[in-house]
Design a protein around this motif. Structure first.
Motif, PDB file in Angstrom:
ATOM      1  N   ASN B 248       0.811  -1.218   0.000  1.00 12.85           N
ATOM      2  CA  ASN B 248       0.000   0.000   0.000  1.00 12.85           C
ATOM      3  C   ASN B 248       0.844   1.266   0.000  1.00 12.85           C
ATOM      4  OD1 ASN B 248      -2.378  -1.338  -0.108  1.00 12.85           O
ATOM      5  ND2 ASN B 248      -2.835  -1.184   2.072  1.00 12.85           N
ATOM      6  N   ALA B 249       2.092   1.165  -0.450  1.00 16.10           N
ATOM      7  CA  ALA B 249       2.993   2.318  -0.382  1.00 16.10           C
ATOM      8  C   ALA B 249       2.491   3.483  -1.220  1.00 16.10           C
ATOM      9  CB  ALA B 249       4.394   1.915  -0.826  1.00 16.10           C
ATOM     10  N   GLU B 423       2.425   5.318   7.612  1.00 17.92           N
ATOM     11  CA  GLU B 423       2.854   4.244   8.520  1.00 17.92           C
ATOM     12  C   GLU B 423       4.241   3.757   8.140  1.00 17.92           C
ATOM     13  OE1 GLU B 423      -0.534   1.286   9.105  1.00 17.92           O
ATOM     14  OE2 GLU B 423      -1.358   2.769   7.737  1.00 17.92           O
ATOM     15  N   LEU B 424       4.461   3.595   6.831  1.00 19.19           N
ATOM     16  CA  LEU B 424       5.768   3.134   6.365  1.00 19.19           C
ATOM     17  C   LEU B 424       6.852   4.125   6.763  1.00 19.19           C
ATOM     18  CD1 LEU B 424       4.799   1.750   2.862  1.00 19.19           C
ATOM     19  CD2 LEU B 424       5.581   0.429   4.826  1.00 19.19           C
ATOM     20  N   GLN B 425       6.512   5.411   6.674  1.00 14.89           N
ATOM     21  CA  GLN B 425       7.485   6.429   7.052  1.00 14.89           C
ATOM     22  C   GLN B 425       7.884   6.260   8.520  1.00 14.89           C
ATOM     23  OE1 GLN B 425       6.454  10.365   5.843  1.00 14.89           O
ATOM     24  NE2 GLN B 425       7.886  11.304   7.277  1.00 14.89           N
ATOM     25  N   TRP B 426       6.866   6.060   9.372  1.00 15.56           N
ATOM     26  CA  TRP B 426       7.119   5.857  10.801  1.00 15.56           C
ATOM     27  C   TRP B 426       8.025   4.645  10.997  1.00 15.56           C
ATOM     28  CZ3 TRP B 426       6.545   2.139  14.512  1.00 15.56           C
ATOM     29  CH2 TRP B 426       6.504   2.554  15.853  1.00 15.56           C
ATOM     30  N   ILE B 427       7.693   3.567  10.301  1.00 25.46           N
ATOM     31  CA  ILE B 427       8.459   2.323  10.441  1.00 25.46           C
ATOM     32  C   ILE B 427       9.920   2.548  10.039  1.00 25.46           C
ATOM     33  CG2 ILE B 427       8.759   0.011   9.437  1.00 25.46           C
ATOM     34  CD1 ILE B 427       5.593   0.006   9.258  1.00 25.46           C
ATOM     35  N   HIS B 428      10.116   3.228   8.901  1.00 28.51           N
ATOM     36  CA  HIS B 428      11.489   3.416   8.442  1.00 28.51           C
ATOM     37  C   HIS B 428      12.258   4.366   9.338  1.00 28.51           C
ATOM     38  CE1 HIS B 428      11.274   0.913   4.990  1.00 28.51           C
ATOM     39  NE2 HIS B 428      10.169   1.508   4.564  1.00 28.51           N
ATOM     40  N   HIS B 449       7.372   3.198  -2.754  1.00 26.54           N
ATOM     41  CA  HIS B 449       7.978   2.937  -1.444  1.00 26.54           C
ATOM     42  C   HIS B 449       9.378   3.570  -1.366  1.00 26.54           C
ATOM     43  CE1 HIS B 449       8.303  -0.328   1.938  1.00 26.54           C
ATOM     44  NE2 HIS B 449       8.501   0.889   2.383  1.00 26.54           N
ATOM     45  N   ALA B 450      10.130   3.406  -2.444  1.00 27.63           N
ATOM     46  CA  ALA B 450      11.472   3.990  -2.468  1.00 27.63           C
ATOM     47  C   ALA B 450      11.394   5.512  -2.366  1.00 27.63           C
ATOM     48  CB  ALA B 450      12.198   3.579  -3.741  1.00 27.63           C
TER      49      ALA B 450
END
Lengths: 594, 609
Positions: B248-249, B423-428, B449-450
């Motif tokens: 879902n990026a 969410e992905l930003q938080w995770i990374h 995502h990249a």
């Protein structure tokens, strides 16, 4: 209702065996349907209510029939091998003398896709449509080789056309916001029937603009007996996005892209396309159009004054100088309903003659992606991304703006209209149901609404006091428009195609010496799509031995050989053998020569 | 989800009656018993040079440029660890194939090096390939958490394996030394199935993080402390490389929290007066368990329909995760004993597939359940691209029966199990790795995502977008990352019937033509002496046109076949069957295309007597 397809393999019939006729399962023949009584009004639902697409309705009164729309839809996933599905018009064919007019409420394929074959079969009817709609259709038909001539009549706002003593047409809801759409009130001796088409009143900040009230005034001022209204977005809350909002989003997104931009557009959404083009030109970009039909429609829009873009700024991609700097270029492709983005797809496969996508490109999908294309779009995006192009998304891209009214617009409509009866049209049954709930919430009692099926006939009594769904139905099996002549889609054929595509076919040919009850030679085996025969020599030779054994056994059973019994025995034993060996169930066709 | 497994009491609680099911009847031979030898010879991967000593090699077997068949690997000092081993369901490109698994030639040629298979969670796109692949790559031990192992074990009962599988159960936040070069640390992640985990693999060159599938628990964008806790393992760690879920990026913001979904469903259960049918993916184990809780709280009995759903619930029950009173889940036969408004049916089949319970209910052919206007059907699922039309048709049929429908389009009854952009930003930001390879998604999702990583400050050259079959090497000092030019073979490996092997284009192309155009067989008997055709040629056709209505077409085709045959036969002294066949195909194809605009596969059969 069809049973689940579980056992169709076993219920398979032999088409060609001349000795045994299959049980008749031919097309629906036109049953005898009595005409509506004198001064009764009949609504015939020819298509469009078990699907999104192939909209076609008709109104009949005293030997006068007015047809509303004639759309088509693509049927790729459920009917393999069929490109276009159109409504069944047997009912109209049986009453050709009564046909008086065809009204087109929009230019999209969902409303006009079947026009060529309908006109070919029904003869040159007078067609009533807005100027742009007519032009868009003519552009499209020009690409067909054998297109029929059209008897097009342009319609202006609030125009009334009197067909005869019984029926006249009053057109409404024409505005510049959506220059293809058109609503019509069919005024008959026994009451008026409104057909909204894909109405989209202009609105701002969740309130319909005041000027729309006057445009839709005929709905309020005429005493309506029945209203037929669009349900495609009836499940969706709030207001639909307007072309302008979507266009602005798309333009902003393109503005931020640094390099060349590729964008597929739907050719019939002329207004939205023009707005996007205007915005893109306003940002100082150059425009090239890849698709000839799209280009034709845009130039037509310039001619008709829909947009004030100078014609010379819309260029064909033939004029594109591929060697020069292209960072300022926006390329528009065809992204049409029912087609798999043919040219953009070619670009994604790096097979386009002149356009090669690369790192500096961006791709945006400004048009709603129709359901049948979702997978194709995903694959196209994947391949383009692999070529280095970046895929632009914009805030409204998920919402997939479509030009159908949502809940709030429909509420606005039904509060305005004072129709006694209501029939929701255009959409799957669950959308129609959702629409009927909206009407019910507008304080209508439930029994004034009928949710139709394809083929439904609804009769309204002469004084307009009662509406009744007839038990009889007009023929409604889908018709495929591929090949040369439209023909009914046969379920047997479609089921065969589905099995063939998953399991393949296995044909055995046996020569039986009748006197000696032995095979003249080893059986011949032909198979396609089942297993790779060259690698399955053992399987084939075992199958041969089995067939020989079974045939000779069956032949010796009785003095008179029953070919049918023999075939059945071969089918049965071969099927269980192949299933056991490979876990697949191909269609098995035994051929026996004696 | 952090699940404290209940200690199983000594006396095992009996399975609720509603979860009992007959064992699957096996039809035909077991899958994977027949090998398809590949027609096309592929080059050996042994020519690919080894990574440098102490350098890490990342292998992408599947899951990049697609959704499904996730499988990745790490190689270091002649040791390989495999991460997940999924399958993918057949698509348009692979008609009739049962499912696809990654191409594992690289591993088959390096069996001795494989030290273990780590499974992040028990969804089929992460475990589905095990029965086909595991024995072929040296049968490594499977490392996973308890529930995942149960799922794999259960699925294994449908397959026959040459060598038995060994399992190693691991706990979250535990550390295992797998081999000389690999040390594994596990951390819990939130997904739609319990016991989902991410893995940190310590190698001589640095630590690699494999997130598995994940999203975040959050409240309007405020991340739950539970997640902070789980991600605290990264606090003092220097991470070399992250491999993370990209599904879902390309969606902005935070995803709809699962809590909200469960609440909405709870409200629907509370407010609905009639019977409720709730359909969801059987893999949504957590949600299913929450729904059951809500149903019990509202005094409803539960009926479970769909084999996979029953299986999954049974596993959850056996592990003590599903605490239900003995009579809460009832078999469908005893549905009549309870009033309709005290029933909740859980069913699979929300994707519109044939033969499922919901499909039969919608067609009115279900033996026990007849839906009517007092029924409510909740689609707690999204639509997988490509299934739009079947799903629309399913909803259409249900609506005709008069049922009330709830879908994700009309209310918050579904949320994806994958993290959105924020969410992905938080995770990374929490993992904070030096390098990054997005995985698990189509190429444009990987690329989105990249972009996120670039936005939070990673130099673009530190992110590499992998493709299936790619090999990426990280130098021993952990300073550089580069894609190896030569890749691994990438032909699909398919499971077709009971056979396993590389796809054979001939067969698949035939299937495609058969589907779109059909088949047309013409059988001609030639008398050698008179050089005439005996009897009228026979025609067999399937999927082409409806022959009953096309007698004229068939008769003309027969006449053409006769004419072509006699002309060709009379031309020479001896009969050349190949030439005859070719001219038959040409003439009949020409005629059929002119008449019907269709190009069926034409098979001429010629007998000479």
């Amino acid at each position: 209702m069809t049973p689940p397809h579980g056992n169709h393999r076993h219920a398979r019939r032999q088409h060609t065996d001349r000795r045994r006729r299959p049980p008749h399962r031919g097309p629906q023949k036109m049953p005898f349907i009595p005409k509506p009584g004198h001064n009764e009004v009949r609504i015939i639902v020819l298509g469009g209510v078990s699907e999104l697409g192939k909209n076609m309705y008709a109104i009949e009164c005293n030997d006068t029939i007015v047809i509303l729309d004639c759309g088509a839809m693509s049927g790729e996933s459920t009917t393999p091998g069929v490109d276009l599905i159109i409504p069944n018009i047997e009912y109209l064919k049986s009453r050709k003398h009564a046909l008086q007019a065809l009204v087109l409420s929009d230019a999209s394929l969902q409303h006009t896709g079947a026009l060529a074959s309908v006109i070919t079969e029904l003869g040159p009817l007078p067609i009533y449509a807005r100027k742009l709609t007519g032009a868009v259709i003519e552009n499209r038909l020009r690409q067909l080789r054998r297109a029929p001539a059209l008897n097009l009549n342009d319609i202006e706002e609030n125009k009334t056309v009197t067909l005869n003593d019984t029926v006249s047409l009053h057109f409404f809801g024409i505005g510049n916001a959506t220059p293809t759409t058109l609503g019509v009130i069919v005024e008959t001796v026994s009451g008026s029937i409104a057909y909204t088409g894909p109405l989209c009143p202009e609105q701002k900040d969740t309130a319909v603009l005041a000027k729309e009230d006057s445009r839709f005034a005929p709905l309020q001022n005429t005493k309506l007996t029945l209203c037929l209204a669009d349900s495609a977005n009836a499940e969706r809350a709030g207001f639909s996005l307007t072309d302008k909002e979507i266009a602005n989003d798309v333009i902003n997104s393109i503005k931020q892209a640094s390099g060349r931009v590729l964008a597929p557009l739907i050719h019939s959404q002329v207004k939205r396309n023009c707005l996007i083009l205007e915005g893109v030109l306003g940002n100082g970009r150059d425009i090239y159009v890849e698709d000839s039909l799209l280009l034709d429609n845009l130039l037509t829009a310039c001619d008709l004054g829909i947009t004030d873009i100078p014609k010379k700024q819309i260029k064909s991609f033939q004029e594109l100088d591929t060697s020069s700097d292209m960072s300022n270029v926006v390329l528009f492709f065809c992204g049409d309903e029912g087609e798999d983005y043919p040219s953009l797809n070619r670009v994604s496969f790096a097979m386009h003659r002149r356009i090669h996508a690369g790192n500096s490109d961006s791709v945006i999908f400004p048009s709603p992606i129709i359901q049948a294309n979702a997978r194709v779009v995903q694959d196209v995006k994947d391949r383009l991304s692999r070529l280095g192009a970046s895929i632009l998304s914009y805030t409204t891209s998920d919402i997939r703006g479509s030009s159908h009214p949502s809940k709030d617009e429909l509420r606005w409509l039904h509060q305005k209209s004072n129709a006694t009866f209501f029939i929701p049209v255009q959409g799957y049954h669950y959308m129609l149901t959702a629409h009927s709930h909206i009407v019910r919430d507008c304080n209508r009692s439930r029994d004034t609404t009928i949710i139709p099926n394809n083929g439904s006939l609804v009769d309204i009594s002469p004084n307009g006091t009662s509406m009744k769904l007839q038990k009889r139905k007009a023929p409604s099996t889908s018709v495929s428009a591929d090949g040369n002549t439209p023909s009914v889609v046969q379920e047997v054929v479609i089921q065969d195609r589905q099995t063939l595509s998953k399991e393949g076919v296995f044909i055995v040919i046996v020569f039986l010496d009748q006197r000696r009850m032995r095979l003249k030679k080893s059986p011949d085996i032909i198979s396609r799509g089942f297993v790779y025969l060259r690698e399955s020599k053992d399987l084939v030779s075992h199958a041969r031995i089995l067939v020989k054994k079974v045939t000779e056994r069956e032949a010796k059973k009785s003095s008179r050989i029953s070919i049918d019994m023999m075939k059945k025995a071969i089918q049965k034993e071969l099927q269980s053998f192949l299933l056991g060996e490979t876990n697949k169930r191909p269609i098995i066709i035994p051929v026996i020569f004696m | 989800m952090n699940t404290e497994h209940n200690q199983q009491s000594e006396k095992k609680t009996p399975l609720p009656r509603g979860l009992k099911q007959k064992p699957l009847r096996q039809q035909g031979p077991l899958i994977g018993t027949r090998e398809l030898s590949t027609g096309n010879q592929t080059e050996s991967t042994l020519a690919i040079p080894k990574p440098k000593k102490d350098g890490v090699r990342v292998l992408f077997f599947g899951g990049c440029g697609e959704i499904g068949k996730n499988m990745y690997g790490l190689e270091c000092n002649d040791e390989i660890v495999i991460l997940d081993c999924g399958m993918k369901f057949s698509t348009e490109d692979t008609l009739g194939v049962d499912f696809l698994v990654p191409n594992i030639q690289y591993l088959e040629e390096r069996k001795d090096m494989v030290k273990g298979l780590i499974i992040s969670h028990a969804h089929l796109d992460h475990i589905g390939g095990i029965p086909i692949i595991l024995n072929r790559v040296g049968n490594p031990t499977i490392f996973s958490r308890r529930m995942s192992i149960e799922f794999i074990r259960n699925r294994q009962s449908e397959f026959e394996m040459k060598e038995p599988i060994t399992y190693h159960e691991v706990e979250s936040a535990s550390t295992i030394r797998l081999s000389d070069s690999f040390t594994l640390t596990f951390f819990s992640v939130t997904h739609t199935i319990p016991d989902a985990m991410g893995i940190i693999i310590d190698t001589p060159a640095g630590s690699v993080v494999f997130t598995g599938d994940l999203k975040l628990k959050h409240d309007d964008g405020v991340v739950d402390p539970e997640e902070e806790q789980a991600f605290s393992v990264f606090k003092d760690k220097h991470i070399l490389l992250t491999m993370a879920d990209s599904t879902n990026a390309d969606r902005s913001g935070f995803s709809l929290p699962e809590k909200k979904v469960v609440e909405t469903i709870g409200d629907i259960i509370k407010q609905t007066t009639g019977r409720i049918t709730l359909c969801l993916f059987s893999s949504q184990v957590e949600r299913t368990m929450h729904v059951i809780e809500h149903a019990i709280a509202n005094g409803r009995k539960i009926i479970v329909q769909g084999r996979s759903m029953i299986t999954n619930m049974t596993i959850a029950f056996d592990l003590g995760l599903l605490n239900v009173p003995p009579n809460a889940i009832i078999p469908v036969e005893s549905m009549g004993d309870f009033p309709k408004d005290k029933i909740l049916i859980l069913a699979t089949g929300a994707q519109g597939d044939n033969f499922t319970a919901l499909d039969r209910m919608s067609r009115g052919t279900h033996r026990h359940i007849k839906l009517d206007k007092d029924d409510t059907v909740v689609f707690s699922s999204s639509i997988i691209p490509g299934n739009e039309e079947p799903v629309q048709n399913l909803k259409d049929r249900l609506s005709r029966l008069g049922v009330n429908l709830f879908t994700f389009q009309t209310s918050d009854v579904h949320s994806s199990g994958h993290a959105n952009r924020d969410e992905l930003q938080w995770i990374h930001e929490h993992i904070n790795a030096r390098f990054f390879t997005p995985i698990h998604g189509y190429h444009y999702m990987l690329s989105a995502h990249a972009q996120i990583l670039e936005d939070i400050g990673m130099p673009p050259e530190h992110a590499i977008l992998p493709d299936n079959g790619d090999i990426i090497d990280i130098s021993p000092d952990g300073k550089t990352i580069e894609k190896y030019e030569q890749g691994m073979p990438t032909e699909f490996t398919v499971v077709d019937g009971n056979a396993v092997g590389t796809v054979q284009d001939v067969v698949l192309n035939d299937r495609k033509t058969l589907r779109d155009e059909g088949i047309f067989v013409i059988i001609v008997l030639v008398d050698q002496t008179t050089k005439r055709v005996r009897k009228s040629p026979d025609v067999i056709s399937r999927g082409f046109v409806y022959l009953r209505e096309s007698q004229q077409l068939i008769n003309r085709a027969r006449a053409i076949a006769r004419k072509t045959t006699e002309q060709t036969v009379r031309r020479g002294r001896s009969i050349n069957v190949d030439v005859l066949k070719r001219s038959l195909v040409r003439d009949i194809q020409h005629y059929l295309f002119a008449e019907t605009k269709k190009q069926p596969i034409i098979i001429p059969v010629v007998f000479i007597s």
